[in-house]
Write a protein that holds these residues in place. Structure first.
Motif, PDB file in Angstrom:
ATOM      1  N   ASP A  14     -33.611 -13.321 -17.508  1.00  0.00           N
ATOM      2  CA  ASP A  14     -34.231 -12.888 -16.255  1.00  0.00           C
ATOM      3  C   ASP A  14     -33.193 -12.437 -15.231  1.00  0.00           C
ATOM      4  O   ASP A  14     -33.451 -11.532 -14.433  1.00  0.00           O
ATOM      5  N   VAL A  15     -32.042 -13.102 -15.233  1.00  0.00           N
ATOM      6  CA  VAL A  15     -30.998 -12.839 -14.236  1.00  0.00           C
ATOM      7  C   VAL A  15     -29.646 -12.785 -14.926  1.00  0.00           C
ATOM      8  O   VAL A  15     -29.359 -13.595 -15.817  1.00  0.00           O
ATOM      9  N   LEU A  68     -23.579  -2.006 -17.913  1.00  0.00           N
ATOM     10  CA  LEU A  68     -24.931  -2.482 -18.235  1.00  0.00           C
ATOM     11  C   LEU A  68     -25.984  -1.391 -18.049  1.00  0.00           C
ATOM     12  O   LEU A  68     -26.929  -1.297 -18.839  1.00  0.00           O
ATOM     13  N   GLU A  69     -25.817  -0.571 -17.031  1.00  0.00           N
ATOM     14  CA  GLU A  69     -26.831   0.430 -16.703  1.00  0.00           C
ATOM     15  C   GLU A  69     -26.683   1.717 -17.507  1.00  0.00           C
ATOM     16  O   GLU A  69     -27.562   2.583 -17.445  1.00  0.00           O
ATOM     17  N   MET A 123     -32.828  -3.891 -20.554  1.00  0.00           N
ATOM     18  CA  MET A 123     -33.071  -5.307 -20.330  1.00  0.00           C
ATOM     19  C   MET A 123     -33.779  -5.491 -18.982  1.00  0.00           C
ATOM     20  O   MET A 123     -33.547  -4.734 -18.034  1.00  0.00           O
ATOM     21  N   ASP A 124     -34.633  -6.508 -18.894  1.00  0.00           N
ATOM     22  CA  ASP A 124     -35.403  -6.729 -17.669  1.00  0.00           C
ATOM     23  C   ASP A 124     -34.492  -6.903 -16.459  1.00  0.00           C
ATOM     24  O   ASP A 124     -34.734  -6.329 -15.393  1.00  0.00           O
ATOM     25  N   HIS A 147     -34.461  -4.267 -13.232  1.00  0.00           N
ATOM     26  CA  HIS A 147     -34.836  -4.765 -11.901  1.00  0.00           C
ATOM     27  C   HIS A 147     -33.613  -5.108 -11.033  1.00  0.00           C
ATOM     28  O   HIS A 147     -33.785  -5.612  -9.922  1.00  0.00           O
ATOM     29  N   LYS A 148     -32.436  -4.821 -11.572  1.00  0.00           N
ATOM     30  CA  LYS A 148     -31.179  -5.048 -10.846  1.00  0.00           C
ATOM     31  C   LYS A 148     -31.079  -6.487 -10.312  1.00  0.00           C
ATOM     32  O   LYS A 148     -30.714  -6.728  -9.164  1.00  0.00           O
ATOM     33  N   ARG A 149     -31.408  -7.419 -11.197  1.00  0.00           N
ATOM     34  CA  ARG A 149     -31.301  -8.825 -10.808  1.00  0.00           C
ATOM     35  C   ARG A 149     -29.912  -9.332 -11.189  1.00  0.00           C
ATOM     36  O   ARG A 149     -29.709  -9.935 -12.233  1.00  0.00           O
ATOM     37  N   TYR A 150     -28.955  -9.066 -10.314  1.00  0.00           N
ATOM     38  CA  TYR A 150     -27.556  -9.435 -10.520  1.00  0.00           C
ATOM     39  C   TYR A 150     -27.130 -10.424  -9.447  1.00  0.00           C
ATOM     40  O   TYR A 150     -27.368 -10.206  -8.266  1.00  0.00           O
TER      41      TYR A 150
END
Length: 340
Positions: A267-268, A291-292, A300-301, A305-308
């Motif tokens: 998720d993160v 990663l992008e 990847m989720d 959603h840019k959950r970094y």
């Protein structure tokens, strides 16, 4: 590249550093006239007959503990840095010569005439490191290694070690207390530990993240080093009640291929932001760029959603900055709406 949803450690780190500086910033004299100190440390008996006056710290983690304890005037040099010094310690750090950004030679360290040598890692004071503990001790220089890197951990292999027992934050606090005792400033050590405990309690209050999965990426893009179950990232993860997607390995930092990472789909993503230049993709910016753009990871989720959450390398090591890691990951989960 636009990065809109990530958490950097600046604000909380500044607040936490003020607490640490307050703990360590009192007089450079000892709290009381100390006696000789004897410690059992990572299989060695360490005897210090008088508080060190020319200590060398050979890893950033031990350096920041000493600076937080107000010991800059008793340090002859520091070495092996992955990040800028902790906020609030820059002035004290500027008073201490930097021997090397990486591992210095034994000969170079001896030029500073140390009376005590401390390190965060067994490998630093072992074969292939700066020198062995025995080499220092033959010259009458006591040595100390963070118990976080030896208690419940096997460092005999070629990697970063394997833990049969999960690291506990109390192991980090034990290092603070040991070093404070060695330097005759035990009261400062207790104040520093109390401030760290308070920060952890504040950061984790009301955090329930049992449904959240995390992945910790330290360095390297070709064969990335991801956190296993039981090192400093494990302390962070357990404190928040979350789950590390690679908690099925006891290796400290196993190298894992990107297809496996994508399959775990956390998720993160907790990303190390390092200033050193030893591996590929050291900075957070380079990691996110990878990663992008990489076909195996860009869908990847957490990436979509840019959950970094961006952490210093020291926050991912067993140091007092692991507390910073707890604060920042907790803040990230709140930011992303993942805390119940």
């Amino acid at each position: 590249m636009s990065i809109t949803r990530f958490v950097r450690p600046a604000a909380l780190l500044a607040a936490g550093s003020l607490l640490l500086t307050g703990c360590g910033g009192d007089s450079g004299t000892a709290d009381a006239k100390p006696a000789a100190v004897t410690l059992k440390n990572c299989g060695h008996t360490v005897r210090v007959d008088a508080p060190p006056k020319r200590a060398v710290s050979l890893n950033q983690g031990t350096t920041e503990i000493m600076l937080s304890l107000g010991l800059a005037d008793r340090m002859a040099g520091t070495a092996t840095w992955t990040d800028p010094v902790m906020k609030g310690l820059a002035k004290a750090n500027a008073e201490v010569p930097r021997i090397s950004d990486n591992n210095p030679s034994f000969e170079r360290v001896l030029e500073d005439e140390p009376d005590f040598a401390a390190a965060s890692f067994v490998s630093t004071l072992g074969k292939g490191g700066v020198a062995t503990r025995e080499q220092f001790e033959k010259l009458g220089v006591p040595t100390y290694v963070s118990p976080s890197d030896c208690v419940g951990k096997d460092n005999s292999g070629d990697g970063d070690g394997v833990r049969d027992t999960p690291l506990a934050i109390d192991d980090v606090y034990g290092e603070v207390r040991d070093l404070a005792k060695v330097f005759g400033v035990a009261e400062r050590g207790e104040r520093l530990v109390a401030s760290l405990e308070k920060r952890v309690a504040t950061a984790t209050q009301g955090v329930h993240a049992s449904d959240v999965t995390l992945l910790y990426w330290f360095a390297n893009s070709e064969s990335p080093y991801m956190a296993g179950c039981c090192g400093a990232p494990g302390v962070i993860t357990r404190s928040l009640g979350a789950k590390n997607v690679f908690d099925d390995t006891h290796d400290e930092w196993p190298q894992i291929n990107w297809e496996t990472v994508a399959d775990r789909n956390p998720d993160v993503l907790v990303i190390g932001d390092l200033t050193r230049r030893l591996k590929t993709a050291e900075t957070a910016e380079k990691k996110i760029e990878f990663l992008e753009s990489n076909p195996a990871t860009r869908n990847m989720d957490a990436v979509k959603h840019k959950r970094y959450v961006i952490l210093s390398g020291q926050a991912m090591n067993p140091t007092i900055r692991t507390v910073e890691g707890v604060e920042q990951v907790a803040a990230g989960l709140r930011e992303f709406g993942l805390v119940r």
